[in-house]
Design an enzyme around this catalytic site. Sequence first.
Site, mmCIF file in Angstrom:
data_model
loop_
_atom_site.group_PDB
_atom_site.id
_atom_site.type_symbol
_atom_site.label_atom_id
_atom_site.label_comp_id
_atom_site.label_asym_id
_atom_site.label_seq_id
_atom_site.Cartn_x
_atom_site.Cartn_y
_atom_site.Cartn_z
ATOM 1 N N GLU A 40 47.166 9.574 -33.464
ATOM 2 C CA GLU A 40 45.351 10.212 -33.966
ATOM 3 C C GLU A 40 44.690 9.742 -32.217
ATOM 4 O O GLU A 40 43.981 11.588 -31.501
ATOM 5 C CB GLU A 40 43.994 8.847 -34.234
ATOM 6 N N ASP A 44 44.046 13.970 -31.412
ATOM 7 C CA ASP A 44 42.699 14.380 -30.808
ATOM 8 C C ASP A 44 42.971 15.220 -29.498
ATOM 9 O O ASP A 44 41.913 16.260 -28.942
ATOM 10 C CB ASP A 44 41.884 13.032 -31.046
ATOM 11 N N ASP A 113 40.721 11.475 -39.374
ATOM 12 C CA ASP A 113 41.192 11.402 -37.951
ATOM 13 C C ASP A 113 42.919 11.691 -38.609
ATOM 14 O O ASP A 113 43.669 11.623 -37.867
ATOM 15 C CB ASP A 113 41.369 9.552 -38.181
ATOM 16 N N GLU A 116 44.282 14.381 -37.114
ATOM 17 C CA GLU A 116 43.679 14.503 -35.675
ATOM 18 C C GLU A 116 45.609 14.275 -35.916
ATOM 19 O O GLU A 116 46.669 14.807 -34.979
ATOM 20 C CB GLU A 116 43.450 13.876 -34.795
#
Lengths: 225, 225
Positions: A40, A44, A113, A116
């Site tokens: 994640e 991101d 999340d 990502e």
Amino acid sequence: MASNAKQLQDRLQYQFSDPQLLTLALSHRSCGSNNNERLEFLGDAVLGMAISSFLFQRFPEAREGDLSRIRSQVVRAESLAEIARKLDLGPELLLGPGEMKSGGHRRDSILGDTVEALLGAVFLDQGLVAVEACVQNWFGASLNTLTLDTPVKDAKTALQEWLQARGKPLPEYRVVKTEGEDHSRLFTMSCKIDAVDETAEATASSRRKAEQLVAEKLVKKLENI
Amino acid sequence: MASNAKQLQDRLQYQFSDPQLLTLALSHRSCGSNNNERLEFLGDAVLGMAISSFLFQRFPEAREGDLSRIRSQVVRAESLAEIARKLDLGPELLLGPGEMKSGGHRRDSILGDTVEALLGAVFLDQGLVAVEACVQNWFGASLNTLTLDTPVKDAKTALQEWLQARGKPLPEYRVVKTEGEDHSRLFTMSCKIDAVDETAEATASSRRKAEQLVAEKLVKKLENI
């Protein structure tokens, strides 16, 4: 790997070379130390860059402030959760018993999340070009219908409601300065919320946009209070 | 393009295929509407991703919280300004007369933004691989000597000093929760600054690291007050 990995990869329109990356990306931290938090972290950044690059090309005339505003809309947790729902990720999540029981597979933050983490996994699996293809496929229409005038999800309203709910006075926005010539003017607005001793300031190509950016910053700060 | 573009590109260890990108990256907004703000938008994301990917590979055992902590150190404005000084970017900046007079070529924020804009330009010029090479060359030693124990630039001290300077009581950190087993414990710490009605919370693999993260968040908030 989940038994229905084939169907999931069909929905993702992506076949992992290393299927373990898919499993890891679906593993919430509640299911143990081998979880998707590192992916994640990577995803991101990968997503931020893919969207930034897309917006940069897509809006060759847009100013930095407008690009930032649109990007933050596209990558906000709610948008990512919506994509997760469209991809029907919920049932694929690997959750610990507690999260499973409390409906973790429906929670916005966990869903977002995971999107990502999946992008981080795709990046490791096949690199940036593959990520960009996934972003196009997953975000699809919502990316391609973006315009510079896409209304921001209304942060000013959210801020006002937050204050009203607590019996506080309404926010007042002030012009700090205007710069540039007529066709490329920049407005810097500020707003101080006395009740919580918070101030924010932002610059954009219109007062309205600058006010929304200010309100977004304040809403974020208030979320942490 | 600047007359000394060759020397500059030698220092950058990068030759632009499109030299106009170099000029644009050096153009501060004070010198007109054709400036580096869009490149900075792109470069910020490109840098974030290059560093994230580097740290992900470099520290295969690190937790997300530690990776985030190190990343924020590496990409903080002061670090970027330091790199700009090492590359001697100051004299190359294209500034408007006002900024020129007031020493804009020495200002940390302008220098750091220019490093980001240059990375955005390199990305457009030759893609991610070229960016990664520049990051390695420019950040160099500071990247390769990073360890998980690299002390964060001391945010706790900064926070304490900020409060003392204003005659406010010292911050108190509280353990919110601890999770995980002995070898992989996670600490969530919080701190509330009554004087300015601000609270922050963070999770890391040690109390000390979590406290630093909390202090960093608070210092950022205080900067906006």
